[in-house]
Design an enzyme around this catalytic site. Structure first.
Site, mmCIF file in Angstrom:
data_model
loop_
_atom_site.group_PDB
_atom_site.id
_atom_site.type_symbol
_atom_site.label_atom_id
_atom_site.label_comp_id
_atom_site.label_asym_id
_atom_site.label_seq_id
_atom_site.Cartn_x
_atom_site.Cartn_y
_atom_site.Cartn_z
ATOM 1 C CG HIS A 1 -1.970 -1.095 1.128
ATOM 2 N ND1 HIS A 1 -2.377 -1.862 2.187
ATOM 3 C CD2 HIS A 1 -2.678 -1.530 0.041
ATOM 4 C CE1 HIS A 1 -3.299 -2.724 1.767
ATOM 5 N NE2 HIS A 1 -3.485 -2.545 0.484
ATOM 6 C CD GLU B 1 -1.697 -4.151 8.923
ATOM 7 O OE1 GLU B 1 -1.321 -2.965 8.762
ATOM 8 O OE2 GLU B 1 -2.311 -4.797 8.060
HETATM 9 ZN ZN ZN Z 1 -1.858 -2.099 4.136
#
Ligand code: ZN
Length: 462
Positions: free
Chosen positions: A85, A308
């Site tokens: 991302h 994350e």
């Molecule tokens: Zn992500």
């Protein structure tokens, strides 16, 4: 002054003046950094590109190995992927820091790093979405960044929703029988995915990766497969249900190794969310389809988790050093996790290597296969296992193995050609490497429609 003391002082001085730069790297800067590391450690690194983004930027990988560019049998391949991302940038910077760190420590004769580099082939892709990054970084500069600016690739596609959906097949097979690994790609898969996704798929098909992590931001938790929920249960407005793989306990352990070696992930409370031990099953958090970690597990031998790493997707430059110190040990320990379980060679009676032999562990409904060189790697927790190797036209061979907590146990197989040769023994039409054909229509129309409806209620995630 003795030579040793003098060397020590030089090393200390080198360490003190070594330029560790904590800043954000645009594309050109990222490429320069990768080549800088390569120039500093030319004998144990290699830079290569796995393809190009929509806008033509290379997807560069930095490889660490004592023989860069070569697969050494029984030496496992492991990878890190960052910045899938485009607006989640910490992974990208951490992987650049890691690259510099591995190189420097190798040169400083850090025994742990030397052992890691000599025994492992490490592939680092700091940015899978360099186009999205530039959009996100420009928005930061203008202070116009929204939560999602730069997340997608230049075609506006979320790359972590862009891999072929193999979960539907595996959930069907779990119920009705069928291959439990190396599910095939749809025939026209290349037309269904973005250039960045295609590059990554070709990459993970051409190396026999064993272990991987995909670095994201927006939360602090280690997320393990499956990401896609088996049951379409709706909790609140989210679709969520714990959906474990057959390797669930192993995946939990891999995730915990990261979270406990991380400065604060294991504490559980982060970014206003709570995850016990700092880990979560992906689908139990929120379900997503066509993600990369499920694809790795279902199409290849690679076990991937999703990390994350920061509440703030685009942390300020001043926070990078603290983040690096919080993640450094975890990034190293996770790489070391590839050295556990069993590994070995699969050969025939004449010591020819057998590629695509299937290694099954009784009680775990997920097989792995041997690579092109006949070597296989099966990550396993300590315990006693019954392990079987099979290959078309050979008799299966079964052994009992006790795995300890340390180094992987070497378990070689020498398969005998089955007799009579006219009756080849096969486990099934799809049991080999990259299994061939799956029954069509395994995904009923109704389920597909339901899935489309569910997708609309999906929240925008990390
Ligand atoms: Zn992500």
């Amino acid at each position: 002054m003795s030579d040793l003391v003098s060397i020590f002082l030089q090393l200390l001085l080198f360490k003190l003046v070594a330029p560790v730069t904590f800043r954000h790297h645009h594309y050109d800067d990222l490429v320069r950094t990768l080549y800088k590391v390569h120039n500093e450690c030319p004998h144990v690194t290699r830079v290569y590109s796995i393809g190009r983004s929509v806008k033509g930027r290379h997807l560069y990988v930095l490889e660490f190995s004592d023989y860069p560019g070569i697969h050494e049998p029984l030496e496992p391949e492991v990878k890190y992927v960052g910045n899938m991302h485009g607006n989640e940038v910490l992974g990208r910077e951490l992987l650049l820091q890691l690259s510099e760190f591995l190189c420097e420590e190798f040169r400083n004769r850090n025994q742990r790093i030397i052992q890691l580099v000599e025994g492992t082939r490490i592939h680092i892709l700091p940015s899978m979405n360099p186009d999205g990054y530039e959009v996100a970084a420009a928005a930061q500069d203008r202070d116009t960044s929204g939560y999602l600016v730069g997340r997608n690739n230049a075609n506006g596609v979320d790359l972590n929703r862009n891999f072929p959906d193999l979960n539907t097949y595996i959930y069907y097979n779990e119920k009705n029988g069928g291959p439990n690994h190396h599910l095939p790609l749809p025939d026209n898969w290349k037309n269904q995915v973005e250039p960045e996704t295609q590059a990554v798929i070709q990459w993970i098909r051409s190396f026999n990766f064993v272990l991987s992590a995909n670095l994201h931001g927006g939360a602090v938790v280690a997320n393990y497969p499956y990401d896609k929920s088996l049951e379409h249960r709706v909790r609140g407005f989210r679709r969520t249900a714990n959906t474990p793989t057959p390797d669930d306990t192993l995946f939990q352990k891999l995730a915990k190794v990261y979270s406990y070696a991380h400065g604060w992930m294991h504490q559980g409370w982060n970014c206003g969310d709570y995850f016990p031990d700092g880990i979560t099953n992906g689908a139990s958090w929120y379900s997503l389809s066509k993600g990369m970690q499920d694809f790795n597990y279902l199409h290849t031998n690679c076990f991937e988790i999703t990390l994350e790493l920061s509440c703030d997707k685009f942390p300020r430059q001043e926070e990078l050093q603290r983040e690096w110190l919080g993640n450094r040990e975890a990034l190293i320990q996770f790489l070391e996790q590839v050295h556990q379980g069993i590994k070995g060679m699969v050969r025939d009676e004449n010591y020819n290597n057998l590629a695509d032999a299937v290694i099954s562990v009784s009680g775990i409904n997920h097989d792995v296969t041997s690579g092109d060189h006949g070597d296989y790697f099966r990550l396993l927790l300590p315990g006693t296992y019954t392990v079987t190797a099979t290959a078309p036209r050979f008799d299966p061979e079964t052994v009992s193995v006790t795995v300890g907590p340390g180094e992987p146990k070497l378990v070689n197989f020498q398969l005998k050609r089955s007799t009579p040769p006219a009756a080849p023994k096969r486990r099934g039409p799809n049991s080999g490497h990259r299994g061939r054909v799956l029954p069509k229509k395994v995904q009923p129309r109704a389920a597909r429609k339901k899935e489309m409806m569910m997708k609309q209620s999906q929240r925008v995630p990390a």
